[in-house]
Motif scaffolding. Structure first.
Motif, PDB file in Angstrom:
ATOM      1  N   GLN B  56       9.403  10.637 -43.223  1.00 35.87           N
ATOM      2  CA  GLN B  56       8.712  11.162 -42.038  1.00 35.87           C
ATOM      3  C   GLN B  56       7.374  11.797 -42.367  1.00 35.87           C
ATOM      4  O   GLN B  56       6.760  12.401 -41.504  1.00 35.87           O
ATOM      5  N   GLY B  57       6.909  11.649 -43.636  1.00 36.42           N
ATOM      6  CA  GLY B  57       5.666  12.318 -44.013  1.00 36.42           C
ATOM      7  C   GLY B  57       5.891  13.816 -44.114  1.00 36.42           C
ATOM      8  O   GLY B  57       7.020  14.269 -44.326  1.00 36.42           O
ATOM      9  N   MET B 104      -3.394   1.482 -40.739  1.00 37.55           N
ATOM     10  CA  MET B 104      -3.325   2.871 -41.179  1.00 37.55           C
ATOM     11  C   MET B 104      -1.936   3.190 -41.779  1.00 37.55           C
ATOM     12  O   MET B 104      -1.832   3.817 -42.822  1.00 37.55           O
ATOM     13  N   LEU B 105      -0.883   2.735 -41.111  1.00 40.07           N
ATOM     14  CA  LEU B 105       0.461   3.079 -41.571  1.00 40.07           C
ATOM     15  C   LEU B 105       0.919   2.204 -42.739  1.00 40.07           C
ATOM     16  O   LEU B 105       1.747   2.611 -43.541  1.00 40.07           O
ATOM     17  N   LYS B 107      -1.208   0.879 -45.117  1.00 43.52           N
ATOM     18  CA  LYS B 107      -2.079   1.033 -46.287  1.00 43.52           C
ATOM     19  C   LYS B 107      -1.505   1.957 -47.374  1.00 43.52           C
ATOM     20  O   LYS B 107      -1.650   1.692 -48.560  1.00 43.52           O
ATOM     21  N   HIS B 108      -0.873   3.018 -46.948  1.00 45.83           N
ATOM     22  CA  HIS B 108      -0.311   3.975 -47.923  1.00 45.83           C
ATOM     23  C   HIS B 108       1.177   4.213 -47.606  1.00 45.83           C
ATOM     24  O   HIS B 108       1.685   5.326 -47.805  1.00 45.83           O
ATOM     25  N   GLY B 111       3.067   5.589 -50.464  1.00 45.11           N
ATOM     26  CA  GLY B 111       2.325   6.592 -51.224  1.00 45.11           C
ATOM     27  C   GLY B 111       0.869   6.160 -51.342  1.00 45.11           C
ATOM     28  O   GLY B 111       0.502   5.077 -50.875  1.00 45.11           O
ATOM     29  N   TYR B 112       0.075   7.006 -51.998  1.00 48.43           N
ATOM     30  CA  TYR B 112      -1.367   6.736 -52.094  1.00 48.43           C
ATOM     31  C   TYR B 112      -1.645   5.365 -52.724  1.00 48.43           C
ATOM     32  O   TYR B 112      -1.176   5.086 -53.831  1.00 48.43           O
TER      33      TYR B 112
END
Lengths: 104, 180
Positions: B56-57, B104-105, B107-108, B111-112
């Motif tokens: 969930q970030g 956006m979701l 791409k990482h 993780g980075y």
């Protein structure tokens, strides 16, 4: 011009923080809502800045860096996507946003 | 089983551009210009509307709902969700908005600089009625973005029940960019 509401003041602070690191002075002024996007190049520069900000914010989050007192930067960067996309669409530069998005 | 049916798959979001634009066209006409279908990006193993712990970030999670997506009555120990027409799960009205959200979701996602799959789900408004106390509300910042908002104070267990109901009735396109 980019508009921030009472609820999105924190998004503005975070955007300005990253613009100082990652964008030229012109884009910094656009991000701060001091001047508007006036041509395709400025719309492209703002869009490129968004993706650079996203990358840096994910790195910062992984390193536990607080930005403007916030540790959940992801929440605000998602809001900034809506603020930037919404404005560029409204003033006729959504194609520039889309083209930059395609290169990510 | 919380999620709806996978009816498409894609390797890049551009692969389903036509699917998305056809849905938008079909349901816009049916509703005489009104919003007819809304799209949502979800990162597995989360469902279309609820998050799994650890995925969930940087959000606190209450029964699969991220604090921040909805406005909780803090005095109720996160038991009650307040009416708020400017908060809620994110939905895209246009392909342009959806594409940005998906990138956006994805791409990482792991993780980075570690991309991962991000599926696309959609809700057809004329085929389904939202549960009482919930509405799609246009974001004042972006006319292509909608909140699935809580419009009447409700208990968290009711919100979770509603979100499961919604998730189960959405169709999905599976992101297979990283393997099936």
């Amino acid at each position: 011009m980019l508009k921030y509401r009472e609820r999105t003041v924190k998004a503005k602070e975070i955007a300005i923080h990253y613009a100082k690191q990652l964008a030229d002075e012109n884009t910094q002024a656009i991000v701060a809502g001091e001047r508007d996007v006036k041509n395709n190049d400025e719309a492209i520069a703002l869009s490129i800045f968004f993706w650079a900000m996203l990358d840096q914010s994910v790195l910062d989050a992984e390193n536990g860096v607080e930005v403007e007192g916030e540790n959940n930067i992801q929440f605000w960067v998602e809001k900034l996507m809506n603020i930037f996309h919404g404005h560029l669409e409204e003033i006729g530069y959504v194609k520039e946003w889309d083209n930059v998005c395609d290169k990510q | 089983m919380e999620d709806g049916k996978y009816v498409e798959q894609f390797k890049t979001v551009d692969d389903i551009r036509d699917v998305i634009n056809t849905l938008i066209e079909e349901y816009r006409n049916a509703k005489k210009g009104k919003v007819g279908v809304l799209f949502r990006v979800k990162v597995p193993p989360n469902s279309s509307t609820l998050y799994k712990e650890g995925h969930q970030g940087n959000f606190r999670l209450v029964q699969g709902v991220r604090v921040g997506d909805y406005t909780f009555d803090k005095n109720s120990n996160f038991e009650w969700v307040l009416e708020d027409r400017e908060a809620g799960l994110s939905f895209s009205k246009t392909f342009s908005h959806l594409k940005g959200k998906q990138k956006m979701l994805s791409k990482h996602a792991m993780g980075y600089q570690k991309p991962g799959p991000a599926d696309v789900a959609w809700w057809i408004l004329e085929s389904n009625e939202l549960p009482d106390g919930m509405e799609f509300v246009r974001d004042p910042d972006d006319r292509s973005h909608y909140f699935l908002a809580v419009t009447r104070r409700m208990h968290i267990s009711k919100l979770v029940e509603n979100l499961k109901f919604i998730s189960f009735r959405m169709n999905l396109a599976k992101d297979i960019s990283f393997g099936v």
